[in-house]
Design an enzyme around this catalytic site. Sequence first.
Site, PDB file in Angstrom:
ATOM      1  N   GLY A  30       0.832  -1.188   0.000  1.00 46.39           N
ATOM      2  CA  GLY A  30       0.000   0.000   0.000  1.00 46.39           C
ATOM      3  C   GLY A  30       0.869   1.241   0.000  1.00 46.39           C
ATOM      4  N   TYR A  31       0.324   2.319  -0.550  1.00 49.73           N
ATOM      5  CA  TYR A  31       1.081   3.553  -0.700  1.00 49.73           C
ATOM      6  C   TYR A  31       0.520   4.649   0.189  1.00 49.73           C
ATOM      7  CZ  TYR A  31       3.401   1.139  -4.361  1.00 49.73           C
ATOM      8  OH  TYR A  31       4.155   0.216  -5.038  1.00 49.73           O
ATOM      9  N   LEU A  32       1.413   5.297   0.938  1.00 43.28           N
ATOM     10  CA  LEU A  32       1.034   6.418   1.790  1.00 43.28           C
ATOM     11  C   LEU A  32       1.043   7.720   1.002  1.00 43.28           C
ATOM     12  CD1 LEU A  32       3.086   5.346   4.915  1.00 43.28           C
ATOM     13  CD2 LEU A  32       0.591   5.378   4.732  1.00 43.28           C
TER      14      LEU A  32
END
Length: 159
Positions: A30-32
């Site tokens: 997942g990407y912040l």
Amino acid sequence: MTDFVEIERKFLVTRLPDLSQARRAEIAQGYLTRNSDSVQIRLRAEDARRILTVKSGWGMTRSEREIALTEAQFDTLWPATEGRRLEKERWTGPLPGGLRYELDIFHGALAPLQVVEVEFDSVPAADAFRPPDWFGREVTDDPRYGNRAMVTEGIPEES
């Protein structure tokens, strides 16, 4: 924490190779950060490992820093990646000359995409690399094939 320059080439896959000598891992990522951000901050659960990665730059040579996280730290940050996640299985195996490939088979919205990456010790080594016949078109310099871009934009149309 690791801090280094990553030198890597990425290709589409024309057919799966013999995976009998490869190691398989399940990855949730997942990407912040968003596509418009100049730095990429990623969370990855790979089997039992939990990692936060910060990448900057684009193309074959990028800066990369990794920090191991505890399960609790990962679980605290993971909700912030909602809407920017992917799942894939990664097969890591040997190539001639002591190189290794990382073959990603995407699941969910990015299926049936398959890409393969090879990391190198130097730019001359990367430039000299001749891909095996199961490697397809090179997409190293195509930002549409970056994982962060694909989680929001989907698979590029001409795959």
